[in-house]
Structures are given as structure tokens and as C-alpha cells.
Scaffold this active site. Structure first.
Site, PDB file in Angstrom:
ATOM      1  N   THR A  52       0.847  -1.194   0.000  1.00  0.00           N
ATOM      2  CA  THR A  52       0.000   0.000   0.000  1.00  0.00           C
ATOM      3  C   THR A  52       0.881   1.244   0.000  1.00  0.00           C
ATOM      4  OG1 THR A  52      -1.855  -1.072   1.128  1.00  0.00           O
ATOM      5  CG2 THR A  52      -1.747   1.321   1.280  1.00  0.00           C
ATOM      6  N   PHE A  91       1.093   5.221   0.747  1.00  0.00           N
ATOM      7  CA  PHE A  91       0.485   6.253   1.584  1.00  0.00           C
ATOM      8  C   PHE A  91       1.053   7.616   1.182  1.00  0.00           C
ATOM      9  CE2 PHE A  91       0.322   2.356   3.952  1.00  0.00           C
ATOM     10  CZ  PHE A  91      -0.854   2.392   4.680  1.00  0.00           C
TER      11      PHE A  91
END
Length: 376
Positions: free
Chosen positions: A272, A274
Site C-alpha cells: 500500500t 500512503f
């Protein structure tokens, strides 16, 4: 009078070689020297803090912090591993930065989420992590000054973009000032740690999707429950032995859970990305990414091609193009572009200006140092 027996060689264990004691003394002396140097560094940082305060400069400087690690890795002669340098100096920087000011970091909470883990991995243990109920609340906390920076998920290699983040970016006046790439490893957790007791599996929709094949194969009969966060799933599992949570290792520690199965994500490259939000634009770092958002007139044929053409003409690479509908305007869209480089570079500035001149509206969301690598 009973006889006092001396321990035999078998019970006492092998004797340590004399050289070992000498080496340990040497290590103790080195540790003391390291501590002395850390205090020397802290004194220099305090002076930097005084100068920053008088000049009104931001405490968080992502380009500077990234450059410190990059320079050390480049000059490392070993045998200390390169991959150990970043986590060690992340905490050193976090500790000495706290002498200037404890950095308040807003994140999508509660404690134990992957956003919480990303905040700790990027800002270190001596930052103050402020949990927020929603991604929109993270933006609001930074905008109101309740936190110096915020960290929000923007996309995942398995499930694509995080739409609430893009929708907030379209409306915010904050600036993007950093990025983090976190390797996401999902664990199946419960209070007992026994798979046979699991009747329901709770998690955020994204982890449930990222572990779909494993769940179909290993626990096909268990009911799947979508909740607001992995941390909330962990909290449910801590209260009910029939519930298992898909969450992080940090959530297991936070809520006292046991691991039924580790690393159940379907893809080993599950990562992921960010974004770090702030109120102050960071300095150029030499390896930057620039994010911008545009709108186009929907009645103009070829408008999207004309928007993108200046980037190709100027030799500026586009790393991402994302589209989100504009609230209250059916069939009209925001176009989010990520481009390599900084607007201070002539070719990037020329491409952005040319695209803005052709768009209905244009705004640079921020330029920031690209992530140096993926945090495991």
C-alpha cells in the site's frame, strides 16, 4: 552435615572462551561511544531547532531526512547491512526531532491499523500518532492544526486506488509532502489462536479482498464481516472467540490476539502506498514526484489528449492517471496526474503550465521526495 555438591561440567554448561569477555568489553565501549555521539548529534539538532524557530521553518523535512539515509547507505562499507541503516536512523531522527518539537501525526485509526503502522515506520516511535475515525478526519485534523502532518492510504497493488483519499485531495488546500510504501502482510488472528473455533471473519473490505483466494480455500464456510478498519476487527475478535480478524501484527500486540495463520494475503507483493499531508511545501529532494489535479470541459473532443500531450512533448514521465467524478456534476471528472520531477525543473514547469492553459481548472497538489523503498 550434608555434603555441598559442586556443579558438574555437564550441568554448568561449556565455559565461555576468554576472548568472548574481551570482545563484549569492546562492544560496551563502542556502545558508550555511540551514545556520546548521539548526544552530540542531539545538541546540534537543538541548535538547528532554534534557528528553524526564528526563521519560521517546518520541523519535518522529508528531503533532508531521506538524504541522510541515502548518503549513509551510499558510503556504507559493511559489514553492517544496508537494509538496517534506514530503521536505525529513522528512530535516531525521530528522537532528535522530538527535541525540536514532538511531531503530531494524524492517521486513520484506531490504534493497530496499517495506517498506524505506516506512521510509525515513517515518523518513528517518538512521534505522537493521533487516530482519526475517517480519512476525511485526517485531512481536517491537519487543516485545523491539530496535527502537523497526516498520513493516508492512496492505492494498493492488489485492490487499486483508495477513492475517499482522492475525493478529499480534490477539495483540500493542504499540500502533499511525502510518500510511504508499506509491504502489507495480513494475519488471521483470534483470541484463542485455534482455527477450529472460527465461525466469522472480520476485517476492512480491502484486506478481505486481498485475502479472498486464501479464505475461499482454507475457510470457505466462515461468514465474512466488513468493518471500518482492521483494528476494529481485532477489537471484535478480542471480545468473541468465534470471530477471527484479518489484521496486522501490530494489531495482535495491541489487542492481545494470537496468530492462527500468518501472511495470508494472496499476493506476496501486496503493498500500500500512503501520502503524507502537511501545510508547508517541502524542499526539492532531487528525486521528486509532483501530483496535480485538472478538470476538462466535457463538450470538447480531444480535450484529454491535449491535456496529456505537453508532458510527452517535454519529456516528462507520467507515473499515474486517475479519474474521479466531481460531486454534484454528473459525468464530469477530476483528472489526477502524478509526474516525475519537480516544478522547479524547467521541463516539468513547462509541461504543467501548458496543461493548465488547456484545462478548465488546474491545481498542483504538491511535490515531494519519492519513497526510497518499500518498508517491510
Amino acid at each position: 552435615m550434608s555434603e555441598v555438591r559442586q556443579p558438574s561440567r555437564e550441568t554448568a554448561g561449556p565455559a565461555a572462551p576468554p576472548e568472548l569477555a574481551r570482545l563484549r568489553e569492546r562492544i560496551d565501549a563502542i556502545d558508550a561511544a555511540i551514545l556520546a555521539k548521539l548526544n552530540e548529534r542531539a545538541e546540534a539538532v537543538l541548535e538547528v531547532g532554534r534557528l528553524k524557530g526564528s526563521a519560521g521553518l517546518a520541523v519535518y523535512e522529508p528531503a533532508r531526512e531521506q538524504a541522510i539515509v541515502g548518503r549513509l547507505v551510499a558510503t556504507n562499507r559493511g559489514p553492517f547491512p544496508d537494509r538496517g541503516i534506514r530503521p536505525v536512523f529513522r528512530e535516531i531522527v525521530s528522537a532528535t526531532r522530538s527535541l525540536e518539537q514532538v511531531l503530531r501525526v494524524a492517521y486513520l485509526g484506531p490504534q493497530g491499523t496499517f495506517s498506524h503502522l505506516a506512521a510509525l515506520r515513517h515518523f518513528g516511535q517518538l512521534s505522537e500518532c493521533v487516530p482519526c475515525a475517517t480519512i476525511r478526519d485526517v485531512f481536517s485534523a491537519v487543516a485545523r492544526g491539530e496535527a502537523a502532518v497526516g498520513i493516508v492510504p492512496i492505492e494498493n497493488t492488489s485492490e487499486g486506488i483508495v477513492t475517499p483519499t482522492y475525493d478529499c485531495l480534490a477539495a483540500t488546500e493542504l499540500t502533499l509532502c511525502g510518500e510511504v510504501q508499506l509491504r502489507i502482510s495480513h494475519h488471521l488472528l483470534s483470541r484463542s489462536g485455534e482455527r477450529g473455533r472460527v465461525r466469522r471473519i472480520a476485517s476492512h473490505p480491502q484486506p478481505l479482498a486481498q485475502c479472498r483466494r486464501w479464505l475461499d480455500r482454507e475457510l470457505p464456510g466462515a461468514e465474512r464481516i466488513e468493518v471500518a478498519s482492521t483494528a476494529l476487527a481485532a477489537r471484535l475478535a478480542a471480545q468473541d472467540d468465534s470471530v477471527a480478524a484479518i489484521a496486522s501484527a501490530i494489531a495482535a500486540e495491541e489487542y492481545g490476539l494470537r496468530t492462527i495463520e500468518a501472511a495470508i494475503e494472496d499476493r506476496r507483493d501486496n503493498t500500500t502506498r500512503f501520502l503524507v499531508l502537511g501545510r508547508d511545501a517541502p524542499s526539492p529532494g532531487g528525486n521528486d514526484l509532483t501530483s496535480a489535479v485538472f478538470t476538462l470541459r466535457r463538450d470538447e473532443s480531444g480535450a484529454l489528449w491535449r491535456l496529456l500531450e505537453p508532458f510527452a512533448r517535454c519529456g516528462v514521465n507520467l507515473t499515474s492517471i486517475q479519474i474521479r467524478p466531481i460531486e454534484g456534476k454528473p459525468w464530469e471528472y477530476h483528472f489526477f496526474l502524478d509526474v516525475e520531477g519537480h516544478p522547479g525543473e524547467p521541463r516539468v514547469r513547462e509541461a504543467l503550465q501548458a496543461a493548465a492553459a488547456l484545462a478548465n481548472s488546474a491545481r498542483v497538489l504538491g511535490s515531494f521526495p519519492r519513497a526510497a523503498g518499500r518498508d517491510e
